[in-house]
Design a protein around this motif. Sequence first.
Motif, PDB file in Angstrom:
ATOM      1  N   LYS A   1       0.848  -1.188   0.000  1.00  0.00           N
ATOM      2  CA  LYS A   1       0.000   0.000   0.000  1.00  0.00           C
ATOM      3  C   LYS A   1       0.883   1.238   0.000  1.00  0.00           C
ATOM      4  CE  LYS A   1      -3.984   1.949   2.333  1.00  0.00           C
ATOM      5  NZ  LYS A   1      -4.914   1.829   3.437  1.00  0.00           N
ATOM      6  N   MET A   2       0.470   2.257  -0.737  1.00  0.00           N
ATOM      7  CA  MET A   2       1.182   3.527  -0.743  1.00  0.00           C
ATOM      8  C   MET A   2       0.211   4.612  -0.318  1.00  0.00           C
ATOM      9  SD  MET A   2       3.211   5.482  -3.793  1.00  0.00           S
ATOM     10  CE  MET A   2       4.834   4.821  -3.602  1.00  0.00           C
ATOM     11  N   GLU A   3       0.582   5.354   0.689  1.00  0.00           N
ATOM     12  CA  GLU A   3      -0.268   6.438   1.182  1.00  0.00           C
ATOM     13  C   GLU A   3       0.030   7.716   0.408  1.00  0.00           C
ATOM     14  OE1 GLU A   3      -2.585   5.564   2.896  1.00  0.00           O
ATOM     15  OE2 GLU A   3      -1.944   3.900   4.144  1.00  0.00           O
TER      16      GLU A   3
ATOM     17  N   GLY B   1      -2.324  17.452   2.847  1.00  0.00           N
ATOM     18  CA  GLY B   1      -3.286  17.689   3.915  1.00  0.00           C
ATOM     19  C   GLY B   1      -2.878  17.104   5.249  1.00  0.00           C
ATOM     20  N   LYS B   2      -3.811  17.121   6.161  1.00  0.00           N
ATOM     21  CA  LYS B   2      -3.603  16.562   7.486  1.00  0.00           C
ATOM     22  C   LYS B   2      -4.156  15.141   7.468  1.00  0.00           C
ATOM     23  CE  LYS B   2      -3.932  21.105   9.531  1.00  0.00           C
ATOM     24  NZ  LYS B   2      -4.669  22.024  10.374  1.00  0.00           N
ATOM     25  N   LEU B   3      -3.313  14.191   7.089  1.00  0.00           N
ATOM     26  CA  LEU B   3      -3.770  12.835   6.823  1.00  0.00           C
ATOM     27  C   LEU B   3      -3.666  11.887   8.004  1.00  0.00           C
ATOM     28  CD1 LEU B   3      -2.271  12.312   3.279  1.00  0.00           C
ATOM     29  CD2 LEU B   3      -4.607  12.860   3.892  1.00  0.00           C
ATOM     30  N   ASP B   4      -2.889  12.209   9.016  1.00  0.00           N
ATOM     31  CA  ASP B   4      -2.631  11.264  10.090  1.00  0.00           C
ATOM     32  C   ASP B   4      -3.923  10.748  10.720  1.00  0.00           C
ATOM     33  OD1 ASP B   4      -0.803   9.820  11.782  1.00  0.00           O
ATOM     34  OD2 ASP B   4      -1.405  11.187  13.386  1.00  0.00           O
ATOM     35  N   TRP B   5      -4.785  11.636  11.154  1.00  0.00           N
ATOM     36  CA  TRP B   5      -6.035  11.230  11.791  1.00  0.00           C
ATOM     37  C   TRP B   5      -6.916  10.463  10.815  1.00  0.00           C
ATOM     38  CZ3 TRP B   5     -11.200  11.777  10.924  1.00  0.00           C
ATOM     39  CH2 TRP B   5     -12.040  11.367  11.947  1.00  0.00           C
ATOM     40  N   GLY B   6      -7.017  10.968   9.590  1.00  0.00           N
ATOM     41  CA  GLY B   6      -7.882  10.332   8.601  1.00  0.00           C
ATOM     42  C   GLY B   6      -7.431   8.926   8.233  1.00  0.00           C
ATOM     43  N   LEU B   7      -6.128   8.719   8.093  1.00  0.00           N
ATOM     44  CA  LEU B   7      -5.626   7.396   7.755  1.00  0.00           C
ATOM     45  C   LEU B   7      -5.873   6.406   8.885  1.00  0.00           C
ATOM     46  CD1 LEU B   7      -2.282   8.355   6.015  1.00  0.00           C
ATOM     47  CD2 LEU B   7      -4.295   7.350   4.933  1.00  0.00           C
TER      48      LEU B   7
ATOM     49  N   GLY C   1      -9.755   5.376   7.096  1.00  0.00           N
ATOM     50  CA  GLY C   1      -8.918   5.070   5.937  1.00  0.00           C
ATOM     51  C   GLY C   1      -9.686   4.719   4.684  1.00  0.00           C
ATOM     52  N   ARG C   2     -10.709   3.883   4.803  1.00  0.00           N
ATOM     53  CA  ARG C   2     -11.478   3.489   3.627  1.00  0.00           C
ATOM     54  C   ARG C   2     -12.244   4.678   3.043  1.00  0.00           C
ATOM     55  NH1 ARG C   2      -9.929  -0.879   1.217  1.00  0.00           N
ATOM     56  NH2 ARG C   2     -11.978  -1.084   0.324  1.00  0.00           N
ATOM     57  N   THR C   3     -12.787   5.534   3.895  1.00  0.00           N
ATOM     58  CA  THR C   3     -13.492   6.723   3.415  1.00  0.00           C
ATOM     59  C   THR C   3     -12.517   7.680   2.729  1.00  0.00           C
ATOM     60  OG1 THR C   3     -15.073   6.525   5.217  1.00  0.00           O
ATOM     61  CG2 THR C   3     -14.933   8.666   4.118  1.00  0.00           C
ATOM     62  N   LEU C   4     -11.334   7.789   3.300  1.00  0.00           N
ATOM     63  CA  LEU C   4     -10.318   8.694   2.757  1.00  0.00           C
ATOM     64  C   LEU C   4      -9.875   8.273   1.347  1.00  0.00           C
ATOM     65  CD1 LEU C   4      -8.868  11.212   3.798  1.00  0.00           C
ATOM     66  CD2 LEU C   4      -7.012   9.733   4.533  1.00  0.00           C
TER      67      LEU C   4
ATOM     68  N   PRO D   1      -8.900  16.661   2.194  1.00  0.00           N
ATOM     69  CA  PRO D   1     -10.150  16.238   2.802  1.00  0.00           C
ATOM     70  C   PRO D   1     -10.463  17.079   4.029  1.00  0.00           C
ATOM     71  CG  PRO D   1      -8.412  14.698   3.342  1.00  0.00           C
ATOM     72  CD  PRO D   1      -7.835  15.695   2.395  1.00  0.00           C
ATOM     73  N   GLY D   2     -11.699  17.396   4.192  1.00  0.00           N
ATOM     74  CA  GLY D   2     -12.109  18.173   5.357  1.00  0.00           C
ATOM     75  C   GLY D   2     -13.472  18.790   5.149  1.00  0.00           C
ATOM     76  N   ASP D   3     -14.034  19.245   6.223  1.00  0.00           N
ATOM     77  CA  ASP D   3     -15.342  19.875   6.190  1.00  0.00           C
ATOM     78  C   ASP D   3     -15.123  21.381   6.191  1.00  0.00           C
ATOM     79  OD1 ASP D   3     -18.013  20.323   6.255  1.00  0.00           O
ATOM     80  OD2 ASP D   3     -18.277  19.825   8.370  1.00  0.00           O
ATOM     81  N   SER D   4     -15.030  21.950   4.989  1.00  0.00           N
ATOM     82  CA  SER D   4     -14.711  23.365   4.854  1.00  0.00           C
ATOM     83  C   SER D   4     -15.451  23.933   3.654  1.00  0.00           C
ATOM     84  CB  SER D   4     -13.191  23.526   4.667  1.00  0.00           C
ATOM     85  OG  SER D   4     -12.883  24.865   4.386  1.00  0.00           O
ATOM     86  N   ALA D   5     -15.709  25.228   3.711  1.00  0.00           N
ATOM     87  CA  ALA D   5     -16.390  25.885   2.591  1.00  0.00           C
ATOM     88  C   ALA D   5     -15.449  26.071   1.403  1.00  0.00           C
ATOM     89  CB  ALA D   5     -16.937  27.238   3.039  1.00  0.00           C
TER      90      ALA D   5
END
Length: 147
Positions: free
Chosen positions: A62-64, A68-74, A78-81, A105-109
């Motif tokens: 797997k290659m990430e 962005g700020k991926l640490d929390w998301g991964l 992970g599957r959603t990301l 990725p994020g919840d932003s305008a």
Amino acid sequence: RTQFIGTNDMEVKEVDYENGLTTTAKYVVLPEEDFGALIRRTTFTNIGLDSVTLSALDGLAKMEPSGGKLDWGLKNMGRTLEGWMGVYHADDTLSMPFYRMSTEPGDSASVKIETAGHYCISFIEDPENDAELLPIIYDSTKVFGQN
């Protein structure tokens, strides 16, 4: 298995006397570049008396992506990301994939387009011919099947 460690490299060597094959994987850093890079050279050596035909699949499971700020998301989604991850090719040969996020990725305008990413190449060294770039399999389900 035997492991060798140097200042800027590390090598793992396995000798299979039963099948007459030695396999080594050597890792070195790419020196004097303004980006971080790791090189792996995998070598198969026939130490037996008979000729050998090999089929090999070598690489990362797997290659990430970068960006962005991926640490929390991964770690947590992970599957959603994976919906933001993309593989882009330099040409139709599938030999130079570029892994990156489409947007941060994020919840932003606002939407931030990601341009940074990771790439990898694979080739066969042959002293009699020019190096030939090999196709890269980037879809893990093609190798391991469905999760």
